[in-house]
Structures are given as structure tokens and as C-alpha cells.
Write a protein that holds these residues in place. Sequence first.
Motif, PDB file in Angstrom:
ATOM      1  N   ASP A   1      22.404   0.773  -3.116  1.00 48.55           N
ATOM      2  CA  ASP A   1      21.297   0.669  -2.163  1.00 48.55           C
ATOM      3  C   ASP A   1      20.100   0.044  -2.877  1.00 48.55           C
ATOM      4  O   ASP A   1      19.458   0.667  -3.729  1.00 48.55           O
ATOM      5  CB  ASP A   1      20.938   2.050  -1.621  1.00 48.55           C
ATOM      6  N   LEU A   2      19.797  -1.194  -2.561  1.00 45.22           N
ATOM      7  CA  LEU A   2      18.718  -1.922  -3.215  1.00 45.22           C
ATOM      8  C   LEU A   2      17.377  -1.782  -2.517  1.00 45.22           C
ATOM      9  O   LEU A   2      16.388  -2.357  -2.977  1.00 45.22           O
ATOM     10  CB  LEU A   2      19.080  -3.411  -3.299  1.00 45.22           C
ATOM     11  N   SER A   3      17.333  -1.037  -1.414  1.00 42.98           N
ATOM     12  CA  SER A   3      16.066  -0.906  -0.687  1.00 42.98           C
ATOM     13  C   SER A   3      14.967  -0.228  -1.509  1.00 42.98           C
ATOM     14  O   SER A   3      13.808  -0.677  -1.449  1.00 42.98           O
ATOM     15  CB  SER A   3      16.299  -0.162   0.627  1.00 42.98           C
ATOM     16  N   PRO A   4      15.234   0.843  -2.300  1.00 43.45           N
ATOM     17  CA  PRO A   4      14.139   1.394  -3.117  1.00 43.45           C
ATOM     18  C   PRO A   4      13.596   0.397  -4.131  1.00 43.45           C
ATOM     19  O   PRO A   4      12.396   0.367  -4.409  1.00 43.45           O
ATOM     20  CB  PRO A   4      14.780   2.606  -3.801  1.00 43.45           C
ATOM     21  N   LEU A   5      14.486  -0.429  -4.680  1.00 41.54           N
ATOM     22  CA  LEU A   5      14.033  -1.422  -5.655  1.00 41.54           C
ATOM     23  C   LEU A   5      13.166  -2.486  -5.006  1.00 41.54           C
ATOM     24  O   LEU A   5      12.097  -2.850  -5.526  1.00 41.54           O
ATOM     25  CB  LEU A   5      15.246  -2.068  -6.331  1.00 41.54           C
ATOM     26  N   LEU A   6      13.592  -2.983  -3.853  1.00 40.62           N
ATOM     27  CA  LEU A   6      12.875  -4.079  -3.203  1.00 40.62           C
ATOM     28  C   LEU A   6      11.624  -3.620  -2.474  1.00 40.62           C
ATOM     29  O   LEU A   6      10.624  -4.359  -2.417  1.00 40.62           O
ATOM     30  CB  LEU A   6      13.812  -4.803  -2.223  1.00 40.62           C
TER      31      LEU A   6
ATOM     32  N   VAL B   1       9.557  -3.062  -6.848  1.00 39.33           N
ATOM     33  CA  VAL B   1       9.090  -4.434  -7.034  1.00 39.33           C
ATOM     34  C   VAL B   1       7.652  -4.621  -6.544  1.00 39.33           C
ATOM     35  O   VAL B   1       6.836  -5.237  -7.242  1.00 39.33           O
ATOM     36  CB  VAL B   1      10.057  -5.416  -6.340  1.00 39.33           C
ATOM     37  N   PRO B   2       7.254  -4.112  -5.354  1.00 32.31           N
ATOM     38  CA  PRO B   2       5.840  -4.253  -4.963  1.00 32.31           C
ATOM     39  C   PRO B   2       4.871  -3.593  -5.936  1.00 32.31           C
ATOM     40  O   PRO B   2       3.778  -4.129  -6.196  1.00 32.31           O
ATOM     41  CB  PRO B   2       5.787  -3.590  -3.585  1.00 32.31           C
ATOM     42  N   VAL B   3       5.246  -2.427  -6.479  1.00 32.72           N
ATOM     43  CA  VAL B   3       4.369  -1.759  -7.450  1.00 32.72           C
ATOM     44  C   VAL B   3       4.212  -2.602  -8.712  1.00 32.72           C
ATOM     45  O   VAL B   3       3.110  -2.766  -9.251  1.00 32.72           O
ATOM     46  CB  VAL B   3       4.915  -0.357  -7.777  1.00 32.72           C
ATOM     47  N   LEU B   4       5.322  -3.156  -9.208  1.00 36.22           N
ATOM     48  CA  LEU B   4       5.260  -3.983 -10.416  1.00 36.22           C
ATOM     49  C   LEU B   4       4.452  -5.258 -10.182  1.00 36.22           C
ATOM     50  O   LEU B   4       3.656  -5.663 -11.044  1.00 36.22           O
ATOM     51  CB  LEU B   4       6.681  -4.332 -10.869  1.00 36.22           C
ATOM     52  N   LEU B   5       4.639  -5.891  -9.035  1.00 31.80           N
ATOM     53  CA  LEU B   5       3.876  -7.104  -8.743  1.00 31.80           C
ATOM     54  C   LEU B   5       2.386  -6.819  -8.600  1.00 31.80           C
ATOM     55  O   LEU B   5       1.539  -7.592  -9.074  1.00 31.80           O
ATOM     56  CB  LEU B   5       4.414  -7.752  -7.461  1.00 31.80           C
ATOM     57  N   THR B   6       2.057  -5.688  -7.972  1.00 33.83           N
ATOM     58  CA  THR B   6       0.645  -5.321  -7.827  1.00 33.83           C
ATOM     59  C   THR B   6       0.000  -5.074  -9.181  1.00 33.83           C
ATOM     60  O   THR B   6      -1.111  -5.557  -9.462  1.00 33.83           O
ATOM     61  CB  THR B   6       0.510  -4.076  -6.940  1.00 33.83           C
ATOM     62  N   GLN B   7       0.695  -4.341 -10.043  1.00 40.14           N
ATOM     63  CA  GLN B   7       0.165  -4.080 -11.382  1.00 40.14           C
ATOM     64  C   GLN B   7       0.057  -5.361 -12.193  1.00 40.14           C
ATOM     65  O   GLN B   7      -0.881  -5.541 -12.978  1.00 40.14           O
ATOM     66  CB  GLN B   7       1.061  -3.067 -12.099  1.00 40.14           C
ATOM     67  N   HIS B   8       1.009  -6.256 -11.981  1.00 40.35           N
ATOM     68  CA  HIS B   8       0.979  -7.541 -12.688  1.00 40.35           C
ATOM     69  C   HIS B   8      -0.250  -8.347 -12.290  1.00 40.35           C
ATOM     70  O   HIS B   8      -0.948  -8.911 -13.161  1.00 40.35           O
ATOM     71  CB  HIS B   8       2.259  -8.319 -12.356  1.00 40.35           C
ATOM     72  N   VAL B   9      -0.540  -8.409 -11.013  1.00 43.28           N
ATOM     73  CA  VAL B   9      -1.698  -9.165 -10.540  1.00 43.28           C
ATOM     74  C   VAL B   9      -2.997  -8.531 -11.026  1.00 43.28           C
ATOM     75  O   VAL B   9      -3.943  -9.217 -11.445  1.00 43.28           O
ATOM     76  CB  VAL B   9      -1.666  -9.265  -9.008  1.00 43.28           C
ATOM     77  N   VAL B  10      -3.075  -7.196 -10.992  1.00 38.76           N
ATOM     78  CA  VAL B  10      -4.290  -6.496 -11.435  1.00 38.76           C
ATOM     79  C   VAL B  10      -4.542  -6.745 -12.918  1.00 38.76           C
ATOM     80  O   VAL B  10      -5.675  -7.053 -13.342  1.00 38.76           O
ATOM     81  CB  VAL B  10      -4.155  -4.991 -11.143  1.00 38.76           C
TER      82      VAL B  10
END
Length: 251
Positions: A115-120, A124-133
Motif C-alpha cells: 500500500d503506497l498511499s501512506p508514502l505518497l 512525501v508531502p512532509v519531506l517536500l515541505t521540509q525541503h522547501v523550508v
Amino acid sequence: MSAPLLRRQTTRSVASNSSDKQPVQSKPLKPVTLARRLLFPHLPPDADLPPLLLSQTIPPELNAELYDFIAIALRAYVHPWWSKITRYDKEFLPAITRVLTSVVRTVEARLVYTDLSPLLLRDVPVLLTQHVVDYRNARSKLHSSYAAGGAATLPQLFHQMQPHMALSLEGKVDETYIRQAVDELLRVCLPAEDYEPESERYIVREIMVKVLLDGVIPRITQPWFIHQSVLNLLGPEKKNVRSRSQNLLLC
């Protein structure tokens, strides 16, 4: 029986026999691709390549592209030195293909039943948000006293906020880290008779490491590739065509 009558009967019988025979339709020969020539040299010319992915929803074009990708990798990283050892062996590259096929099918089976839904939708949104910040914070410190008196570059400042053992300060991927990760992948995916021989495992591992470091990672980290992937996922633009009367009413 007279000669003319015998001649007519013989001609009629030959014509009837020739009309009863059906023309034999041979199967069309498959094009001699690089994958067929290197990976399956003993495959009959009219036979299809064996399926690489076993899922029923996978289009056959994807199997062909993956086989071409494997053939190009073997031609680039194995064939140059193996052809110097022996020019007549046709079994080495198919044997490596068999091992790579086992790895691909194991990864495919795990992805299908995972089940890839927790990852996607969560990770992934948390990692991308932290990356941008972190990127914006590093950019705000550029050319300031927080950047080692203004000497530190943007990649160095960002690396200080998100240090990772697989990346250097200059953003270069550590080859040793990728090699250990691929070796762990092979340990999980391969059966014991294929993982235990070191020579076989090292050859397969180095092929995957070279493909990742020289082909995959430099491409997927480029902004143009990420932008193009997002556009492909979104699909073509849907233009909302309005009539002239509707435009006049809106005005």
C-alpha cells in the motif's frame, strides 16, 4: 484409351491436386533488436520475448523498453571487457539477464502488494515541505554572517540543514552508499543460489550501481526532468471554449 483423352484427364487431375493444397503461411519474423541479439541469442526468430513483468495490467511496450534498457546497460558495462576474454561465449549475458529478471520481478511483486498511499499522501508531502523550508532558510542566509562570513555556498548551507551520509557538501552522491544499498536489495530479492556466489553478485551489483550513478540519478535530479514529469502526470491542458455570446454576457 486414346492419347488426347488421357492427356485431358492427367491435366485435370494435376489442376485439382494443386487447388487442394493450401499455401503454408509462415509466422512473420520479429525484428532483430539489441535485446534479442544479446539477451536471447537462442530464441527462435518468430517467437516473442518472454515477459519481464508479470502483472496483467503492464503494457507489452514497457517489457520491450525494459529489455532494451537492460541490453544497453550490458553492452555498456559488461560486453567491452567480456568480449576481450572470449568472443564466442553466448551464455554469459543471458545468465546475467536471468538474475536481473529475478530482481525486477521480486521488486514488482512487492510494489503490487504494498500500500503506497501512506508514502505518497503523508511521507512525501512532509519531506517536500521540509525541503522547501530548509532551502528558503539557506537562501536567506546566503552572503551573510551566518554563511561563514559570506564564504559558504547555497549547497553547503542547505547540506548543513539536511545532512545525509549519501551526499557530499557539493551534492555528489556517494558511490559506496549506493553500492551497499544495491547489495542489500540483491540480498532481499535474489535466492540463495544466486546471491551467495560473490562473482555473480558483484557483476550484477556493479551494473545496477553504474546505471544508477551514470544514468538515473543525474537525470531525475535535473529541474527540467522534474518539471516535465509533473506536466506528463497532469496531462494536456483542457481549454474551456466558450461561445461568443457567453463572453459578451460576462463582459
